[in-house]
Design a protein around this motif. Structure first.
Motif, PDB file in Angstrom:
ATOM      1  N   UNK A   9       0.831  -1.206   0.000  1.00  0.00           N
ATOM      2  CA  UNK A   9       0.000   0.000   0.000  1.00  0.00           C
ATOM      3  C   UNK A   9       0.867   1.258   0.000  1.00  0.00           C
ATOM      4  N   UNK A  10       2.028   1.186   0.629  1.00  0.00           N
ATOM      5  CA  UNK A  10       2.934   2.323   0.735  1.00  0.00           C
ATOM      6  C   UNK A  10       4.239   1.998   0.028  1.00  0.00           C
ATOM      7  N   UNK A  11       4.790   2.978  -0.671  1.00  0.00           N
ATOM      8  CA  UNK A  11       6.046   2.799  -1.393  1.00  0.00           C
ATOM      9  C   UNK A  11       7.120   3.708  -0.811  1.00  0.00           C
ATOM     10  N   UNK A  12       8.334   3.197  -0.757  1.00  0.00           N
ATOM     11  CA  UNK A  12       9.472   4.047  -0.417  1.00  0.00           C
ATOM     12  C   UNK A  12       9.771   4.922  -1.628  1.00  0.00           C
ATOM     13  N   UNK A  13      10.648   5.887  -1.458  1.00  0.00           N
ATOM     14  CA  UNK A  13      11.013   6.746  -2.578  1.00  0.00           C
ATOM     15  C   UNK A  13      11.593   5.939  -3.745  1.00  0.00           C
ATOM     16  N   UNK A  14      12.547   5.027  -3.513  1.00  0.00           N
ATOM     17  CA  UNK A  14      13.062   4.234  -4.634  1.00  0.00           C
ATOM     18  C   UNK A  14      11.985   3.353  -5.291  1.00  0.00           C
ATOM     19  N   UNK A  50       1.728   6.691  -1.213  1.00  0.00           N
ATOM     20  CA  UNK A  50       0.633   5.720  -1.238  1.00  0.00           C
ATOM     21  C   UNK A  50       0.447   5.275  -2.690  1.00  0.00           C
ATOM     22  N   UNK A  51       0.490   3.967  -2.937  1.00  0.00           N
ATOM     23  CA  UNK A  51       0.415   3.432  -4.293  1.00  0.00           C
ATOM     24  C   UNK A  51      -0.811   3.937  -5.042  1.00  0.00           C
ATOM     25  N   UNK A  52      -1.948   3.987  -4.374  1.00  0.00           N
ATOM     26  CA  UNK A  52      -3.175   4.439  -5.047  1.00  0.00           C
ATOM     27  C   UNK A  52      -3.066   5.904  -5.475  1.00  0.00           C
ATOM     28  N   UNK A  57      -2.250   9.939  -9.716  1.00  0.00           N
ATOM     29  CA  UNK A  57      -1.486  11.049 -10.280  1.00  0.00           C
ATOM     30  C   UNK A  57      -1.122  10.749 -11.737  1.00  0.00           C
ATOM     31  N   UNK A  58      -0.720   9.509 -11.999  1.00  0.00           N
ATOM     32  CA  UNK A  58      -0.344   9.117 -13.370  1.00  0.00           C
ATOM     33  C   UNK A  58      -1.525   9.267 -14.320  1.00  0.00           C
TER      34      UNK A  58
END
Length: 66
Positions: A9-14, A50-52, A57-58
């Motif tokens: 559900x959550x992504x790090x910066x990389x 947050x992945x969602x 945004x994309x």
């Protein structure tokens, strides 16, 4: 091995940079300029996406889409 059937559900910066197919430097620049996906600060210094929200945004449907 990465589990693609149940992404985090959550992504790090990389991880967020990899997901967007840009460099972490580009993601940092977007954050400074306020043009990238929404991000959140965790524990004071940690930046998380947050992945969602990244996906929204994309596609241009998120609040961060400018």
């Amino acid at each position: 091995m990465e589990d693609r059937t149940n992404p985090p559900a959550w992504l790090t910066e990389p991880e967020a940079a990899h997901h967007l197919r840009v460099s972490p430097d580009t993601l940092r620049r977007w954050r400074r300029e306020g043009t990238g996906p929404d991000w959140h600060r965790a524990g004071g210094r940690l930046i998380r996406y947050r992945l969602t929200e990244v996906d929204a945004w994309v596609t241009g449907s998120g609040e961060a889409a400018r």
